[in-house]
Design an enzyme around this catalytic site. Structure first.
Site, PDB file in Angstrom:
ATOM      1  CB  CYS A 128      -0.974  -0.012   1.174  1.00 17.01           C
ATOM      2  SG  CYS A 128      -0.218   0.087   2.825  1.00 17.01           S
ATOM      3  CG  HIS A 168      -4.523   0.017   3.842  1.00 10.75           C
ATOM      4  ND1 HIS A 168      -3.754  -0.864   3.110  1.00 10.75           N
ATOM      5  CD2 HIS A 168      -5.487   0.459   2.988  1.00 10.75           C
ATOM      6  CE1 HIS A 168      -4.245  -0.969   1.885  1.00 10.75           C
ATOM      7  NE2 HIS A 168      -5.293  -0.163   1.774  1.00 10.75           N
ATOM      8  CG  HIS A 206      -6.590   0.402  -1.807  1.00 11.49           C
ATOM      9  ND1 HIS A 206      -6.815  -0.262  -0.620  1.00 11.49           N
ATOM     10  CD2 HIS A 206      -7.563  -0.052  -2.667  1.00 11.49           C
ATOM     11  CE1 HIS A 206      -7.861  -1.074  -0.747  1.00 11.49           C
ATOM     12  NE2 HIS A 206      -8.336  -0.958  -1.964  1.00 11.49           N
TER      13      HIS A 206
END
Length: 361
Positions: A274, A322, A334
């Site tokens: 990520c 994240h 993402h």
């Protein structure tokens, strides 16, 4: 009791409960609310119930969340190792340069000592008595004083150079110790990642193909519900920011990676995690940002979600484990998790911690 792959669900979920508890100590990630293990009394060959699959979904989410936390730990250790290695190289160059300078100074000191020896090493008074020309002596005495000052300066510089070399060596040793500690931290984080992913894959392997498809639909439904709840607040009506030129470049890079696989620790170009995706996207736009989602959250300028604009980064979960890039219209690009690819998702499909802006200037 059920048999076959579907029949392993009950035991697998029980095992996964234990594995989840063994996630990295000291890490704060939002575990799903514990769900009772599916009943083991269903008849043989009966497909998993929705309740059983929902339990699996929650356990998988917990495992992949734990893997995400460990991945960012790994990334942080990797980033520190790069900086420490660069510092060790810089200090090594200084040591080489310092040694060369010290050798030069020692040669000069040796030449000065030899000159004094050739002059007999007599004090100025003796030379005055032996000189037939007092003026010549006075001129020579002046030069001698200048030579003495130069010799003192030479000795002082030699001392400073020697002290600098000793300090460089101490600094290099300290950086080396940190580098070794960082390598151990990386290895520890890697074990955590592999353990969580292996447990998740083992759990998914207990499912039949039809059950895996139903599980995927449950995951999509959970994300859609979270996104709908976020949008129902009317938040999108308040978000009117427009992307900057740099932001458009970062978005173009990130969206061009759609379809590429998630891989922990990866920064492209074939795969990403990520924060690897967001950091490389902004680097491509001419702005370097921290490597990990936690450091992006700590170091970049925070903006209110209503002031968000495309290109900004949305940080997710309480532990900032994240990150996704806002692309507009309530969506982010993402790299989700192992087994998934870079994709577009609802910006509110995961718990939002906050928003940061790489091009705040």
């Amino acid at each position: 009791m059920r048999t076959g792959k579907g029949g392993l669900l009950t035991a697998a979920v029980t095992v996964v409960c234990a594995v989840t508890v063994l996630a990295a100590p000291g890490t704060a990630f939002a575990n799903p609310t514990p769900t009772p293990s599916p009943s083991a009394s269903t008849s043989a060959g009966t497909p998993a119930t929705t309740a059983e699959l929902e339990a699996v979904r929650k356990k998988l989410a917990g495992l992949y969340r734990a893997a995400a936390v460990a991945t960012e730990e790994y990334n942080a250790a990797e980033e520190k190792a790069k900086k420490q290695s660069a510092e060790i190289i810089r200090l090594a160059k200084k040591i080489v340069k310092g040694k060369a300078r010290l050798e030069e100074l020692e040669d000069r000191a040796g030449a000065a000592a030899a000159a004094q020896y050739r002059g007999g090493g007599l004090p100025p008074e003796a030379h005055l008595m032996l000189s037939d020309d007092p003026q010549e002596f006075l001129d020579g005495a002046g030069r001698a004083r200048q030579g003495q000052h130069a010799a003192k300066g030479l000795l002082a510089e030699m001392t400073r150079t020697q002290e600098d070399l000793e300090q460089y060596a101490k600094d290099a040793e300290g950086q080396w110790r940190k580098l070794e500690a960082g390598r151990k931290a990386k290895a520890k984080a890697q074990k955590k990642i592999e353990k969580q992913i292996k447990a998740a894959e083992k759990l998914e392997a207990t499912l039949e193909e039809e059950e895996r498809e139903r599980l995927a639909r449950l995951e999509e439904e959970a994300a859609e519900q979270a996104q709908s709840a976020w949008l129902s607040s009317g938040i999108l009506d308040d978000i009117k920011g427009e992307a900057t030129a740099q932001g458009r470049k970062a978005i173009a890079y990130a969206t061009a990676q759609i379809g590429k696989p998630y891989q922990w620790g990866a920064e492209g170009p074939k795969a990403y995690d990520c924060s690897g995706l967001t950091s490389q996207a902004w680097l491509s736009a001419g702005t370097g940002i921290p490597r990990t989602s936690q450091e992006q959250w700590k170091q970049l300028k925070r903006v209110d979600i209503r002031d968000m604009r495309p290109g900004d980064l949305i940080i997710y979960f309480d532990d900032a484990s994240h990150v996704g890039m806002y692309v507009g219209d309530g969506a982010v690009v993402h790299a989700p998790r192992p087994g998934r690819t870079v994709t577009i998702a609802g910006a509110g499909s995961m718990p939002i911690l906050g928003v940061v802006r790489p091009d705040a200037g």
